[in-house]
Design an enzyme around this catalytic site. Structure first.
Site, PDB file in Angstrom:
ATOM      1  CE  LYS A  31      20.002  -6.486 -19.670  1.00 47.91           C
ATOM      2  NZ  LYS A  31      21.066  -7.129 -20.480  1.00 47.91           N
ATOM      3  CE1 TYR A  83      30.884 -13.448 -15.860  1.00 45.59           C
ATOM      4  CE2 TYR A  83      29.523 -12.628 -17.415  1.00 45.59           C
ATOM      5  CZ  TYR A  83      29.814 -12.797 -16.148  1.00 45.59           C
ATOM      6  OH  TYR A  83      28.852 -12.195 -15.229  1.00 45.59           O
ATOM      7  N   GLY A  85      20.617 -17.994 -31.042  1.00 47.91           N
ATOM      8  CA  GLY A  85      19.781 -17.453 -29.972  1.00 47.91           C
ATOM      9  C   GLY A  85      19.366 -15.841 -30.117  1.00 47.91           C
ATOM     10  CG  ASN A 144      23.077  -2.600 -20.671  1.00 42.07           C
ATOM     11  OD1 ASN A 144      22.995  -1.698 -21.828  1.00 42.07           O
ATOM     12  ND2 ASN A 144      24.070  -3.076 -20.493  1.00 42.07           N
TER      13      ASN A 144
END
Length: 296
Positions: free
Chosen positions: A75, A240, A135, A96
């Site tokens: 990225k 997820y 984070g 991205n």
């Protein structure tokens, strides 16, 4: 025979560049969308070895790809090989999604906006609220940047005080500049401040890897902090898989509304598709297809 979705001499190629790459839901999501919209295109996943993203971008140019997506570790590394990047991608120092605009490769970063699009889809208003984010890696920074565009009032960001702490602090100042959002970067070890921040927040977000893979048994904050969660709050996890992390299960017990990272994944895909084609993909069909895949 219906041939409108057959590969032809004019089929445009799109791709996912990452290492590893073959676990990605992107081919499922985008090929379903191309078929639904009758677009003559296909999307493939390419496992590109570290250090070889330049060759991948050269291939995009040579083969006239319509565009593509990037994940770790490319990225940041990809930026010097693009012709243009959007303002938010510049702030994040990360890309991205890439669009081939008549030979000009343009990079953007839509992960964070995907997170907020999912909140909007779930009728969650974020203007003038306080958020806590665990984070400040790629996902965390993208959500932080998008939060400034959505006029979040206060962001408490918790990060380990390691060798990147000061660099991230400087980057957050650039992201905050000219916005209504106040961003405080706080040492992860400051548990007292973590309790105050969590207690004051409408939305709490985990963007660390605590809760997935080898860290599936962990939460991004101690139970003594998370015990301050209540039914007026929303707890989100960028993870997820598993679909319910230990954090989300704990938050649900506290009465919180919870959202996993699936919506963020889907809506960053929606934004990528719109960036390439100017059309909205079939969101409900994508959600169903990915949930079915996760259930296998």
């Amino acid at each position: 025979m219906d041939t409108k979705n057959e590969i032809s001499g004019t089929t445009r190629l799109f791709g996912f560049f990452a290492h590893p790459a073959h676990h990605s839901f992107s081919p499922l999501m985008y090929n379903l969308s191309f078929k639904d919209k009758g677009i003559d295109a296909r999307y493939l996943a390419f496992d590109v070895a570290p250090g070889q993203i330049k060759q991948g971008i050269d291939a995009m140019r040579t083969l006239d790809f319509g565009g593509g997506n990037l994940s770790m570790p490319f990225k940041q590394e990809v930026i010097p090989y693009l012709d243009e990047v959007t303002k938010r991608a510049q702030l994040l120092e990360s890309v991205n999604v890439i669009k081939n605009d008549h030979g000009k490769l343009i990079g953007d970063s839509v992960d964070g906006e995907g997170f907020f699009e999912n909140l909007l889809a779930n009728n969650i208003d974020t203007k003038d609220i306080t958020m806590t984010i665990f984070g400040a890696g790629g996902a965390g920074l993208s959500i932080i940047q998008a939060a400034t565009e959505h006029q979040v009032k206060q962001l408490f960001v918790f990060k380990r005080r390691n060798k990147t702490f000061e660099r991230v602090k400087s980057q957050l100042k650039k992201i905050q500049n000219g916005t209504v959002t106040k961003i405080d970067l706080i040492d992860y070890d400051d548990e007292d401040q973590m309790i105050r921040s969590v207690s004051d927040s409408k939305i709490i977000v985990n963007t660390t890897n605590l809760g997935m893979g080898d860290y599936q048994a962990f939460m991004p904050a101690p139970p003594g902090v998370l015990e301050h969660l209540n039914s007026h709050q929303i707890v989100c996890d960028a993870i997820y898989s598993p679909q319910e992390t230990k954090l989300l299960a704990f938050a649900k017990q506290q009465g919180c509304r919870t959202l996993n990272g699936l919506g963020m994944l889907i809506y960053q895909g929606v934004l990528s598709f719109e960036f390439w084609t100017g059309q909205q993909p079939p969101i409900e069909k994508i959600k169903t297809a990915i949930k079915q895949q996760l259930a296998k």
